[in-house]
Design an enzyme around this catalytic site. Structure first.
Site, short mmCIF file in Angstrom:
data_model
loop_
_atom_site.label_atom_id
_atom_site.label_comp_id
_atom_site.label_asym_id
_atom_site.label_seq_id
_atom_site.Cartn_x
_atom_site.Cartn_y
_atom_site.Cartn_z
N CYS A 1 0.86 -1.18 0.00
CA CYS A 1 0.00 0.00 0.00
C CYS A 1 0.90 1.24 0.00
CB CYS A 1 -0.88 -0.02 1.25
SG CYS A 1 -1.62 1.60 1.56
N GLU B 1 9.80 -0.02 -11.39
CA GLU B 1 8.50 0.01 -12.10
C GLU B 1 7.33 0.20 -11.13
OE1 GLU B 1 8.29 -3.37 -14.73
OE2 GLU B 1 9.50 -2.33 -16.21
N CYS C 1 -5.72 4.32 2.50
CA CYS C 1 -5.76 5.07 1.24
C CYS C 1 -7.01 5.94 1.17
CB CYS C 1 -5.70 4.12 0.05
SG CYS C 1 -4.06 3.40 -0.17
N GLU D 1 16.17 -1.00 -19.30
CA GLU D 1 16.02 -2.43 -19.54
C GLU D 1 15.54 -2.68 -20.96
OE1 GLU D 1 13.36 -4.46 -16.89
OE2 GLU D 1 14.08 -3.39 -15.14
C1 GLA Z 1 10.47 -5.40 -15.92
C2 GLA Z 1 11.18 -5.40 -14.58
C3 GLA Z 1 12.30 -6.39 -14.50
C4 GLA Z 1 11.94 -7.68 -15.20
C5 GLA Z 1 11.53 -7.39 -16.61
C6 GLA Z 1 11.21 -8.63 -17.40
O1 GLA Z 1 10.92 -4.48 -16.79
O2 GLA Z 1 11.64 -4.13 -14.21
O3 GLA Z 1 12.57 -6.61 -13.14
O4 GLA Z 1 10.91 -8.30 -14.51
O5 GLA Z 1 10.37 -6.61 -16.58
O6 GLA Z 1 10.89 -8.32 -18.73
ZN ZN Z 2 -3.79 1.38 0.80
#
Ligand code: GLA
Ligand code: ZN
Length: 672
Positions: free
Chosen positions: A115, A150, A160, A303
């Site tokens: 959360c 990410e 929340c 990436e």
């Molecule tokens: C994302 C994540 C990574 C990995 C890739 C796999 O971009 O940031 O840790 O899991 O996907 O494609």
């Molecule tokens: Zn929450």
């Protein structure tokens, strides 16, 4: 430069030594050196190992691996490791676990499963970030910080809900304003007390009932997650003010207000995972979007896979040459790094079939390793030549996450209306002409552009229409399409006729909007030849029924009860022109429209490339570096503009013709 300790394109990626016994580390170093790796990102998902219990931290293994890497002259992108909390935290403090939109409490596991408003999560993640920054902040090999991974969690828990109320209080002040901007007299939704406000629910499988609430909840979530990031950022910045900080963006997605996020990053970074058969224009658009987030500053390709994904339905291999080609494509669009997920394939869990520099075979005698090594050598050779070079575009595509969300959440006029797809269609038309575009927010500065394109500009934020008007008045050209100018930032309709605030700029009034059934089409019939446009074109999805209010009709509908009504219009406004495409035309129409407009504005490209060849330039110190990218799986010839050119990769000189091998690349510089 991201960090002048390494004046070269950063080449490396996610490295997970904690998943491997120490004996493997030395072998990793040997292989990294062979492949020309100069940076590793770690420890992205190692919280459990770094903090095995609430009161104990263990950095010794990380000290060791950092020393091993640094000894080889390899640099560090250091992650704070806060994207997946350890099991003890979820066990001892269950409030860190999120609740989904249907009210179900999640159990521990996976990642980004917390959360964002949890004070416990924030406290522990900031504590870890502090320890990381204090311990490694002065390390000579540290180039850049990587917070989280990410970010994208969403939560609907009670914490929340109450933070949402506080966010709303700050934004709107009184309940009276909330009731008004959310139009709460609809379906008896009036709120009397702040406690009456609850997060949106998924009644009957969708949350399309109250766009005002749903939109604000998305914005609030983006802000809440940003606070998690910012909490770590502030600590790290205080300890290491000179090291740039980023967080890798998941891609062009509408879960976060990415423009706002970028304002809080020192450098934008993102993860690029195209599907094998995706149009290259979509990939290019995503890169351009990332470059636009910080007004043209170079970004990090954090990436990409060296070969294949594990999470797509069909995880095809990148064909020979494609990894190299797509790496240069990223650079051509503004990347100053080429980084992979992952450096060594894991032995278990969901990413064991995800491509890596080092395959399960464990040695360098693989196609993928060899291709990575070739690229590593080339990047080394390029040194700092391309670093910090910029892109100069005269054309901008306006793209807005809020508008995307609003179009997605709106109920009607057609379930097939897809904001991103519309933007991609227009982007592609210009991409195919090799006209460089910036992808920017409607809130960005328009002054350096000659042409602005804003497909489906459904939501107009305060001030945007005035800025567009002064852009056109001063000679700019503007193209927009159906379903534009309809609502304000709260998804309340601008009354008085569509397209609302854009009505005088476009010189039209849209009276009705027809949604076609999937099997239905209409036609656009050009009134006369307009540049490349002539004859008839197919159209569908939505058809605006509009009246001219000063604009001229360049083409009209060919069918249905509105046959003869304008389908494409042009309005002269001050020194400039504003075009309106009232329906969703076939791609051929957009190709010819973009060609026509580019010719009128003299936005033509220097070299003549056949289909499948992408040409992009970056500029630095009065020099232009032109990337020629052959996306075709066959040899292709490009007709070069007068002059002679040196290819920075092959060192060959070219005049008139450049022949590229399948998936080949050249980076041309004019010979002096
Ligand atoms: C994302 C994540 C990574 C990995 C890739 C796999 O971009 O940031 O840790 O899991 O996907 O494609
Ligand atoms: Zn929450």
């Amino acid at each position: 430069m991201i960090n002048d300790k390494l004046p070269s394109i950063y080449y490396g990626g996610d490295y997970n030594p904690d998943q491997w016994p120490e004996e493997v580390w030395q072998e990793d170093m040997r292989l990294f050196k062979l492949a020309g790796i100069n940076i590793v990102t770690l420890p992205v998902f190692s919280w459990a190992k770094l903090q095995p219990s609430e009161d104990t931290y263990d950095f010794e293994w990380l000290d060791k691996i950092i020393a091993t890497v640094a000894k080889e002259g390899i640099f560090l992108c250091l992650a704070t490791s806060t994207a997946a909390q350890p099991a003890w935290m979820s066990r001892l403090y269950p409030e860190v676990l999120p609740v989904d939109i249907d009210g179900r409490k999640r159990t521990h596991g996976s990642r980004v499963n917390f959360c964002p408003n949890s004070p416990v999560y924030r406290m522990f993640s900031q504590r870890l970030a502090t320890k990381m920054a204090e311990r490694y902040g002065q390390h000579p090999s540290l180039l850049v910080w990587h917070i989280g991974n990410e970010y994208a969690p969403h939560c609907y828990c009670d914490t929340c809900a109450s933070s949402f109320r506080a966010w709303l209080q700050k934004k709107y002040g009184t309940l009276e304003v909330v009731n008004r901007v959310w139009n709460m007299s609809f379906w008896s939704h009036t709120v009397y007390e702040w406690e009456d406000i609850v997060p949106p629910t998924n009644l009957n499988g969708n949350n399309r009932c109250f766009q005002g609430i749903a939109l604000d909840y998305k914005r609030f979530m983006s802000d809440a997650i940003l606070e998690c990031y910012q909490g770590e950022y502030d600590i790290i910045k205080r300890i290491t003010p000179d090291i740039k900080i980023t967080s890798n963006i998941w891609g062009l997605f509408n879960g976060l207000d990415l423009k706002k996020w970028a304002d809080h990053m020192d450098v934008v970074s993102w993860d690029s995972y195209p599907q094998m058969n995706e149009p290259m224009s979509n990939v290019a658009m995503r890169h351009d979007y990332m470059r636009g987030l910080k007004d043209g500053q170079p970004f990090m390709l954090m990436e990409q896979t060296p070969s294949q994904q594990n999470w797509q339905p069909y995880n095809s291999l990148k064909r020979p040459g494609v990894m190299r080609l797509w790496s240069y494509q990223a650079i051509a669009h503004g990347a100053d790094t080429v980084m992979f997920f992952q450096l060594r394939r894991s032995v278990g869990a969901c990413e064991k079939y995800h491509g890596a520099l080092i395959a399960h075979a464990g040695h360098e005698h693989t196609r993928v390793f060899q291709e990575c090594t070739q690229l590593g050598k080339e990047l080394q050779m390029l040194g700092d030549t391309l670093l910090d070079s910029v892109t100069e575009s005269k054309v901008a595509l306006l793209f807005d996450i809020d508008t995307w969300n609003a179009v997605e959440m709106t109920s009607g006029p057609s379930v097939d209306l897809d904001y991103l797809k519309q933007a991609q269609k227009y982007y592609r038309a210009f991409y195919d002409l090799n006209v460089s575009m910036d992808v920017i927010s409607p809130l960005s500065d328009f002054s350096k552009y000659e042409l602005i394109i804003a497909p489906v500009m459904y939501m107009l934020k305060p001030g945007v229409s005035d800025r567009l008007k002064s852009f056109v008045k001063q000679g700019g050209t503007f193209i927009t399409s159906f379903f534009s100018g309809i609502v304000n930032e709260n998804d309340l309709v601008t009354l008085g006729g569509y397209p609302g605030e854009l009505r005088d700029l476009l010189g039209i009034w849209v009276e009705e909007i027809d949604a076609l059934q999937p099997e239905m089409t209409n036609r656009i019939m050009m009134n006369s030849t307009f540049g490349e446009l002539h004859g008839e074109y197919e159209c569908g999805l939505l058809c605006d029924l509009l009246h001219l209010e000063g604009a001229e009709a360049l083409g009209v509908y060919g069918r249905d009860f509105y046959a003869g009504m304008p389908a494409i219009t042009r309005n002269t406004f001050g020194q400039g022109e504003a075009y309106y495409v009232a329906t969703d035309p076939e791609q051929r129409f957009l190709e010819q429209l973009s060609k026509t407009i580019c010719e009128r504005l003299n936005l033509t490209t220097a070299h003549q490339a056949p289909e499948g060849v992408e040409i992009r330039s970056r500029q630095k110190d009065d020099k232009t570096y032109t990337f020629v990218l052959n996306h075709n799986a066959y040899e292709t010839a490009i007709l070069l503009n007068f002059g002679s050119y040196k290819d920075l990769l092959s060192h060959r000189i070219y005049e008139r013709t450049l022949v590229l091998e399948p998936h080949g690349v050249a980076i041309l510089e004019v010979c002096s």
